[in-house]
Design a protein around this motif. Structure first.
Motif, PDB file in Angstrom:
ATOM      1  N   TYR A 165      54.798  -6.315   2.008  1.00 19.21           N
ATOM      2  CA  TYR A 165      55.140  -5.260   1.050  1.00 19.21           C
ATOM      3  C   TYR A 165      56.560  -4.737   1.292  1.00 19.21           C
ATOM      4  O   TYR A 165      57.302  -4.457   0.358  1.00 19.21           O
ATOM      5  CB  TYR A 165      54.154  -4.090   1.135  1.00 19.21           C
ATOM      6  N   HIS A 166      56.906  -4.616   2.582  1.00 18.23           N
ATOM      7  CA  HIS A 166      58.252  -4.120   2.909  1.00 18.23           C
ATOM      8  C   HIS A 166      59.308  -5.093   2.384  1.00 18.23           C
ATOM      9  O   HIS A 166      60.307  -4.684   1.795  1.00 18.23           O
ATOM     10  CB  HIS A 166      58.428  -3.969   4.426  1.00 18.23           C
TER      11      HIS A 166
ATOM     12  N   ARG B 277      52.220   1.602  17.750  1.00 17.70           N
ATOM     13  CA  ARG B 277      51.101   2.168  18.526  1.00 17.70           C
ATOM     14  C   ARG B 277      50.207   1.050  19.050  1.00 17.70           C
ATOM     15  O   ARG B 277      49.785   1.074  20.201  1.00 17.70           O
ATOM     16  CB  ARG B 277      50.285   3.126  17.654  1.00 17.70           C
ATOM     17  N   SER B 278      49.909   0.065  18.203  1.00 16.17           N
ATOM     18  CA  SER B 278      49.060  -1.041  18.651  1.00 16.17           C
ATOM     19  C   SER B 278      49.706  -1.808  19.796  1.00 16.17           C
ATOM     20  O   SER B 278      49.063  -2.123  20.792  1.00 16.17           O
ATOM     21  CB  SER B 278      48.786  -1.999  17.495  1.00 16.17           C
TER      22      SER B 278
ATOM     23  N   ALA C  28      45.778 -10.323  16.587  1.00 19.95           N
ATOM     24  CA  ALA C  28      45.124  -9.324  15.726  1.00 19.95           C
ATOM     25  C   ALA C  28      46.130  -8.324  15.165  1.00 19.95           C
ATOM     26  O   ALA C  28      46.083  -7.980  13.980  1.00 19.95           O
ATOM     27  CB  ALA C  28      44.041  -8.586  16.513  1.00 19.95           C
TER      28      ALA C  28
ATOM     29  N   GLY D 257      52.726   2.647  13.098  1.00 26.54           N
ATOM     30  CA  GLY D 257      51.344   2.221  13.338  1.00 26.54           C
ATOM     31  C   GLY D 257      51.309   0.933  14.146  1.00 26.54           C
ATOM     32  O   GLY D 257      50.525   0.779  15.084  1.00 26.54           O
ATOM     33  N   GLN D 258      52.218   0.003  13.788  1.00 22.48           N
ATOM     34  CA  GLN D 258      52.284  -1.261  14.520  1.00 22.48           C
ATOM     35  C   GLN D 258      52.721  -1.014  15.960  1.00 22.48           C
ATOM     36  O   GLN D 258      52.186  -1.607  16.898  1.00 22.48           O
ATOM     37  CB  GLN D 258      53.251  -2.216  13.805  1.00 22.48           C
TER      38      GLN D 258
ATOM     39  N   GLN E 217      56.594   1.509  -5.941  1.00 23.95           N
ATOM     40  CA  GLN E 217      55.689   0.612  -5.233  1.00 23.95           C
ATOM     41  C   GLN E 217      54.917   1.345  -4.137  1.00 23.95           C
ATOM     42  O   GLN E 217      53.858   0.922  -3.714  1.00 23.95           O
ATOM     43  CB  GLN E 217      56.517  -0.514  -4.629  1.00 23.95           C
ATOM     44  N   PHE E 218      55.513   2.436  -3.642  1.00 20.99           N
ATOM     45  CA  PHE E 218      54.813   3.248  -2.648  1.00 20.99           C
ATOM     46  C   PHE E 218      54.508   4.605  -3.264  1.00 20.99           C
ATOM     47  O   PHE E 218      55.390   5.231  -3.834  1.00 20.99           O
ATOM     48  CB  PHE E 218      55.672   3.432  -1.394  1.00 20.99           C
TER      49      PHE E 218
ATOM     50  N   LYS F  54      50.443  -8.035   6.500  1.00 22.55           N
ATOM     51  CA  LYS F  54      50.126  -7.575   5.137  1.00 22.55           C
ATOM     52  C   LYS F  54      51.082  -6.452   4.739  1.00 22.55           C
ATOM     53  O   LYS F  54      51.496  -6.351   3.603  1.00 22.55           O
ATOM     54  CB  LYS F  54      48.697  -7.056   5.092  1.00 22.55           C
ATOM     55  N   GLU F  55      51.403  -5.615   5.705  1.00 20.82           N
ATOM     56  CA  GLU F  55      52.312  -4.507   5.446  1.00 20.82           C
ATOM     57  C   GLU F  55      53.748  -5.006   5.331  1.00 20.82           C
ATOM     58  O   GLU F  55      54.495  -4.605   4.434  1.00 20.82           O
ATOM     59  CB  GLU F  55      52.175  -3.474   6.571  1.00 20.82           C
TER      60      GLU F  55
ATOM     61  N   ALA G  25      48.136 -10.119  12.464  1.00 24.43           N
ATOM     62  CA  ALA G  25      47.374 -10.363  11.235  1.00 24.43           C
ATOM     63  C   ALA G  25      47.287  -9.086  10.403  1.00 24.43           C
ATOM     64  O   ALA G  25      47.284  -9.110   9.171  1.00 24.43           O
ATOM     65  CB  ALA G  25      45.978 -10.878  11.568  1.00 24.43           C
ATOM     66  N   LYS G  26      47.210  -7.966  11.110  1.00 25.26           N
ATOM     67  CA  LYS G  26      47.153  -6.671  10.427  1.00 25.26           C
ATOM     68  C   LYS G  26      48.537  -6.318   9.849  1.00 25.26           C
ATOM     69  O   LYS G  26      48.669  -5.915   8.699  1.00 25.26           O
ATOM     70  CB  LYS G  26      46.737  -5.625  11.466  1.00 25.26           C
ATOM     71  N   SER G  27      49.569  -6.491  10.673  1.00 23.30           N
ATOM     72  CA  SER G  27      50.909  -6.038  10.314  1.00 23.30           C
ATOM     73  C   SER G  27      51.542  -6.865   9.202  1.00 23.30           C
ATOM     74  O   SER G  27      52.359  -6.357   8.434  1.00 23.30           O
ATOM     75  CB  SER G  27      51.837  -6.101  11.539  1.00 23.30           C
TER      76      SER G  27
ATOM     77  N   ASP H  14      54.160   2.684   8.526  1.00 20.80           N
ATOM     78  CA  ASP H  14      53.571   1.369   8.843  1.00 20.80           C
ATOM     79  C   ASP H  14      54.119   0.862  10.174  1.00 20.80           C
ATOM     80  O   ASP H  14      53.380   0.368  11.018  1.00 20.80           O
ATOM     81  CB  ASP H  14      53.941   0.329   7.767  1.00 20.80           C
TER      82      ASP H  14
ATOM     83  N   LEU I 217      45.192  -5.303  -0.805  1.00 18.51           N
ATOM     84  CA  LEU I 217      45.651  -5.695   0.519  1.00 18.51           C
ATOM     85  C   LEU I 217      44.758  -6.847   0.981  1.00 18.51           C
ATOM     86  O   LEU I 217      43.549  -6.700   1.094  1.00 18.51           O
ATOM     87  CB  LEU I 217      45.550  -4.515   1.480  1.00 18.51           C
TER      88      LEU I 217
ATOM     89  N   SER J 295      48.057   0.148   9.384  1.00 20.87           N
ATOM     90  CA  SER J 295      48.313   0.398  10.809  1.00 20.87           C
ATOM     91  C   SER J 295      48.616   1.860  11.093  1.00 20.87           C
ATOM     92  O   SER J 295      48.131   2.430  12.051  1.00 20.87           O
ATOM     93  CB  SER J 295      49.498  -0.423  11.303  1.00 20.87           C
ATOM     94  N   GLY J 296      49.464   2.447  10.262  1.00 24.15           N
ATOM     95  CA  GLY J 296      49.908   3.800  10.565  1.00 24.15           C
ATOM     96  C   GLY J 296      49.084   4.874   9.877  1.00 24.15           C
ATOM     97  O   GLY J 296      49.492   6.025   9.832  1.00 24.15           O
TER      98      GLY J 296
ATOM     99  N   ALA K  76      40.821  -6.754  14.437  1.00 28.52           N
ATOM    100  CA  ALA K  76      40.513  -8.042  13.819  1.00 28.52           C
ATOM    101  C   ALA K  76      39.030  -8.134  13.506  1.00 28.52           C
ATOM    102  O   ALA K  76      38.219  -7.717  14.314  1.00 28.52           O
ATOM    103  CB  ALA K  76      40.922  -9.183  14.757  1.00 28.52           C
TER     104      ALA K  76
ATOM    105  N   ALA L  88      41.379  -8.105  10.081  1.00 29.42           N
ATOM    106  CA  ALA L  88      42.095  -6.996   9.454  1.00 29.42           C
ATOM    107  C   ALA L  88      41.423  -6.573   8.151  1.00 29.42           C
ATOM    108  O   ALA L  88      40.917  -7.408   7.393  1.00 29.42           O
ATOM    109  CB  ALA L  88      43.536  -7.407   9.193  1.00 29.42           C
TER     110      ALA L  88
END
Ligand code: ZN
Lengths: 160, 251
Positions: free
Chosen positions: B135-136, B52-53, B124, B49-50, A134-135, B131-132, B127-129, B46, A159, A48-49, A78, A80
């Motif tokens: 990880y967090h 912004r959407s 949408a 980015g979310q 991890q990052f 995945k991130e 679904a994108k976020s 991350d 991912l 996203s970012g 979408a 993703a």
């Protein structure tokens, strides 16, 4: 839509963070359409970012302009993006560049969570490696170190 | 505006990620180690980015020349819809990790539900976020265990952070009128389900981290209604300075 010169131009655009990798190999370009004389390129962000997306959009327009096309870049969310969309060629290029390509999901989890030694060192090829962080340098990567040759390297996380 | 409730719901979703992302961005160059510094700022990225959407979508709904930037930077404090927990300061690394962990435990099941939203754009983004966010959660859970089950000092500090932050957790689960309306329209999440999943994660990780759930009462706070803590003004002065001093500036 299969216009050769358009596709050729798109293949020249690379990820600014990984300059050896075309955005086509990356799976970032989802669709190319024509609206009259305008080329509409749909791209999807990896993360996203990801700050590379704006640059990629500009580079696409520039590359197409050099071929004589006006274009518009459309960001679609979408479906993703997933690392499954990186092509075989892309994976090879990543490894050559020094970034271990993403493994499939189960192996990825085993390596990142359970510390199993599965990720192949991009310097010497040994799988005797361990995760340092991890990052890594960007959100899409984790930092690894090889226990054999001691060199650090990036691993492109799965991912899905 | 026709979609006033949806607009406010988007602010709620976006503001939590933005204020938490801002808190994490304060650690850029100040993390306790290079690896954690990079990890926390990556998580921040991350989240932005979310945001912004969400805000690009909110700007579309709002019209009137609204942009993601005007929504992010040019509202007054009462117009921010984030929960109080994300405003809490980076007191020490334990507070940073506990705040992140509690939020992640909520964020993942929230997005799991929003993936099935009747609203295509929200679905949408979710679904994108997700995945991130997974990880967090993995990152913050690991650190919870490492700190809780670490040295005497790390254990004690993490328990102190948990005692401080846990009472704020409940606001995230507490359904506001907008969230109720969105749930009923099939757009928003059912917070009771989110709560069950979140608490299950928390209980499991806390036990493994040898920490204990504080017995204190939930704090009745109302960040979602725009009533913020004393920290918010400082956050906003930092966050808004550039746009206030140089209106419409761009990088
Ligand atoms: Zn090696």
């Amino acid at each position: 839509m299969e216009n050769e010169s358009i596709m050729k131009a798109l293949w020249t655009v690379t990820d600014p963070e990984i300059p050896v990798l075309s955005i086509m190999d990356m799976g970032v370009v989802r669709q190319v359409d024509m609206e009259n004389d305008l080329v509409v390129v749909s791209i999807t962000p990896t993360y996203s970012g990801c700050p590379a997306m704006d640059t990629i959009g500009d580079d696409i327009k520039k590359a197409l302009k050099e071929e004589g096309y006006q274009s518009r870049v459309k960001l679609v969310l979408a479906p993703a993006w997933t690392t499954d969309w990186i092509t075989e060629r892309g994976r090879k290029k990543l490894a050559e560049y020094g970034i271990a390509p993403p493994m499939e999901e189960a192996a990825d989890k085993a390596a990142l969570i359970d510390g199993e030694r599965l990720v192949k060192c991009t310097h010497c090829g040994s799988t005797n490696t361990r995760m340092i962080s991890q990052f890594g340098s960007t959100a899409c990567k984790a930092l690894f170190q090889c226990n054999e040759c001691d060199e650090p390297f990036d691993y492109f996380k799965c991912l899905k | 505006m026709k979609d006033q409730s949806l607009y406010e719901y988007l602010l709620m979703l976006g503001d939590n990620s933005m204020i938490l992302g801002h808190r994490l961005s304060e650690l850029c160059g100040h993390g306790p180690s290079l690896e954690t510094d990079i990890a926390l700022t990556n998580i921040s990225l991350d989240l932005f980015g979310q945001v912004r959407s969400y805000f690009q979508y909110a700007a579309e709904l709002k019209g009137d020349e609204a942009t993601e930037d005007s929504i992010a930077f040019l509202r007054f404090d009462r117009d921010y819809r984030n929960s109080i927990i994300v405003e809490q300061p980076n007191t020490d690394f334990a507070h940073v990790i506990v705040r992140q962990f509690l939020f992640d435990s909520y964020h993942v099941p929230l997005l799991e539900q929003l993936m099935h939203s009747e609203d295509e754009t929200i679905a949408a983004i979710a679904a994108k976020s997700i995945k991130e966010a997974k990880y967090h959660l993995r990152f913050s859970s690991e650190w919870m265990k490492r700190l809780g089950d670490g040295t005497e000092e790390s254990h004690q500090r993490t328990q102190a952070a948990l005692n401080h932050l846990y009472p704020y957790l409940h606001e995230l689960y507490h359904e506001s009128p907008i969230e109720k309306e969105m749930k009923e329209q099939g757009i928003g999440a059912d917070l009771s389900v989110v709560k069950d999943h979140s608490l299950a994660t928390i209980n499991e990780v806390i036990a493994e981290a040898t920490l204990s759930i504080p017995e204190s009462e939930p704090r009745m706070v109302r960040g979602k209604q725009g009533i913020h803590s004393e920290h918010m003004g400082f956050i906003l002065s930092d966050l808004q300075f550039m746009q206030r001093a140089y209106p419409n500036m761009q990088w």
